[in-house]
Design a protein around this motif. Sequence first.
Motif, PDB file in Angstrom:
ATOM      1  N   UNK A   1       0.807  -1.220   0.000  1.00  0.00           N
ATOM      2  CA  UNK A   1       0.000   0.000   0.000  1.00  0.00           C
ATOM      3  C   UNK A   1       0.838   1.267   0.000  1.00  0.00           C
ATOM      4  N   UNK A   2       1.939   1.227   0.742  1.00  0.00           N
ATOM      5  CA  UNK A   2       2.677   2.482   0.929  1.00  0.00           C
ATOM      6  C   UNK A   2       3.317   2.992  -0.361  1.00  0.00           C
ATOM      7  N   UNK A   3       3.579   2.106  -1.315  1.00  0.00           N
ATOM      8  CA  UNK A   3       4.152   2.634  -2.555  1.00  0.00           C
ATOM      9  C   UNK A   3       3.072   3.211  -3.470  1.00  0.00           C
ATOM     10  N   UNK A   4       1.821   2.976  -3.103  1.00  0.00           N
ATOM     11  CA  UNK A   4       0.734   3.512  -3.927  1.00  0.00           C
ATOM     12  C   UNK A   4       0.205   4.843  -3.400  1.00  0.00           C
ATOM     13  N   UNK A   5       0.628   5.201  -2.202  1.00  0.00           N
ATOM     14  CA  UNK A   5       0.122   6.453  -1.608  1.00  0.00           C
ATOM     15  C   UNK A   5       0.612   7.641  -2.424  1.00  0.00           C
ATOM     16  N   UNK A   6      -0.269   8.575  -2.676  1.00  0.00           N
ATOM     17  CA  UNK A   6       0.088   9.693  -3.561  1.00  0.00           C
ATOM     18  C   UNK A   6       1.224  10.543  -2.983  1.00  0.00           C
ATOM     19  N   UNK A   7       1.154  10.836  -1.705  1.00  0.00           N
ATOM     20  CA  UNK A   7       2.184  11.709  -1.130  1.00  0.00           C
ATOM     21  C   UNK A   7       3.580  11.146  -1.358  1.00  0.00           C
TER      22      UNK A   7
END
Length: 668
Positions: free
Chosen positions: A278-284
């Motif tokens: 998930x964390x690589x998909x977060x926009x920020x």
Amino acid sequence: MIASVMFYALYPLSRFFGRLSELWRKAPCVYVNGKEVWDGGGAVSGAQQTGLSLQWHSAGDTGPGPDHAETESPQGALEMACMGTCVNDGNDEEAASVREEEASARDPVMNDPAFSRTEGQTHSDGHSCAHAVETDAHAVYDADRMMDSSLADLYLGSGSEALLHTGSPVYDLSALLADSPPVQTAAEPLGWHFPTGLGLSQMCCRPYVQFPDVSYYPAFQHNDSIEVTWRVWEDFSESRTGAFVDAADAFDFSIMSYNILAQDLLEANPGLYTHCPEEVLAWDARLRTILRELQIWQPDIICLQEVQEDHFHKQMYPVLAEMGYTCIYKRRTGSKTDGCAVCYSSERFTQLSVKLLEFRRPDCELLDRDNVAIVLLLQPLSAHTEALSPVCVANTHLLFNPRRGDVKLAQLAIVFAEIDAMIEKCRSEGRRCEVVLCGDLNALPNSPLWRFVSSGQLYYHGLPTWMVSGQTDLSYKVHHARLVAPLWPSSLGVSDRCQYQSESQTAASGIFPVCNRQYSHDSMLQLRYCPAACVRPADLELIPGVTDKTPDPEDMEMFSRRFGLTLHHSLSLASAYSEVRPDTQSPAVSTLNSDGAAMVDYIFYSTRRSGSAGEEGGLQMLGRLSLLSAADLWCLKGLPNQTFPSDHLSLLVKLQLRSLSGSNSRLV
Ligand code: KL2
């Protein structure tokens, strides 16, 4: 209790001694794309590549940081830990395919995974990561222009000096990106790699630190070589053609094409990113990494696709403006929130004209999709500005739908017509104009669409529309929509030579005077010999002299002269990237998701056809940032990952524009 006390006491100790002993013992060799870049102070190992996957950490994670970089690794933060092959189980290919078709009234059943024809490129094809580490003989460091020396230092770590002198070190993007890690799972243990996501679960891993008597993993073999594959700068400046050009007569510039994956599209198609934590998909996190990548390369011109409007205006533009770019943004029509952007360095170019193109034409049934393009005419700025040709830069993101090659070709024709208009404008002022066409064309190398761009013509007659882009194989279908002349109505105002037609030309052609489907009798008559009209329905009753009429060859001839059955454009374009990696001959890809991998992004630049007059003109390619193979990318856990923030890789080339010796040079 005792066990845990011992664990907490012994763990740091064992790490400490582990590190110490590493310096003592012959450390494993590190290869970057086949080149030994660090031997850890030990002797060079002759051992060759092993299968591998990569593990990298943030500076804080691995400990090296800036002050440790010298002893730990010239990459500063790049660490290798896991070895073995990442053989996938091959079961996840179907599962990921949950794409919905883009609004397609005519093709309501679009379930076929795109790119399914790109054999050997999907991650479930059992590729071993060993493929990813074959050597790259083209890695040449080119500090000139691409970045200033301070950046180079940062990039290559404090060992860059030595590297520059000892051979051909390579760009290592991760070193820079890792120095302020955009995405990091705090829970991930040091040096351990627990792959997540479909198809990656069988990646073999081994610990960075060896726990004597505790580890379940085999002991670290110190004669194992560790290889890192990476994107390298491929230098073509030696091999460029033509006479030697005085540096003062040349204008070198870099241009990037990058589909940055709009967050709204990412969220609308979660099935394409099932392999991603998930964390690589977060926009920020992705935004930070995207901006960082732009800051590293500082291309003179940046062509972006899938740029979400709010993200661009609120978050990207302020940074780009600060970096000295002038930006043009064009959002897609309809409800889609993303679009294209072109940013150019205001120091290096000034804008002569700009055209924002919308491919949706309310009066044309074929052109009912929301894609857009930006076509710009830029004047290079230098001490000899007047001797430099303007450069026409076109950036587009063509329709994705693998079935609708007809729409893609029409969209592309509009881009070519606009480029042609800009060239004409220059010509009328007695100037030549060079062209760079960038973007995500949603078509594979060697597909008919690609060949059309590269060769300037396409005999399209009878071609099934799904075949145009090469993204998918629908040959099993019984019925195929096919390309027939005319590809689009003349009211579009674009000829089959991809040039704008004046209203009088359009009227003279007499076909479809209006595009609202109210055709005159005369217009319809002119279509009586078009191939579609000549197909004899199987159940048509045969009435001699009435329904057995075959067109007379002369009429047919007249028809094909009017509708050439071939599409043309008048540019001579070369693709900066080839479909295979020059070193390994493995297919290079520019995009990868759970459905597969393919090359769909391109940078085409204008060249002189060999032997043509005006040989001195055209752009020359000085270098490019290499692409990777699908196997390479799966070794990096697919796309997006911590280092590459989009499901596309950026394309980056350095081109040379030569100044004109006189004003008699001919146009493209
Ligand atoms: O292939 V792309 O991704 O160039 O990276 O371009 C399009 C696709 C982009 C803009 O339309 O959105 C993605 N299945 C998969 N991907 C899709 C679909 C779909 N049905 N529709 C749009 N995209």
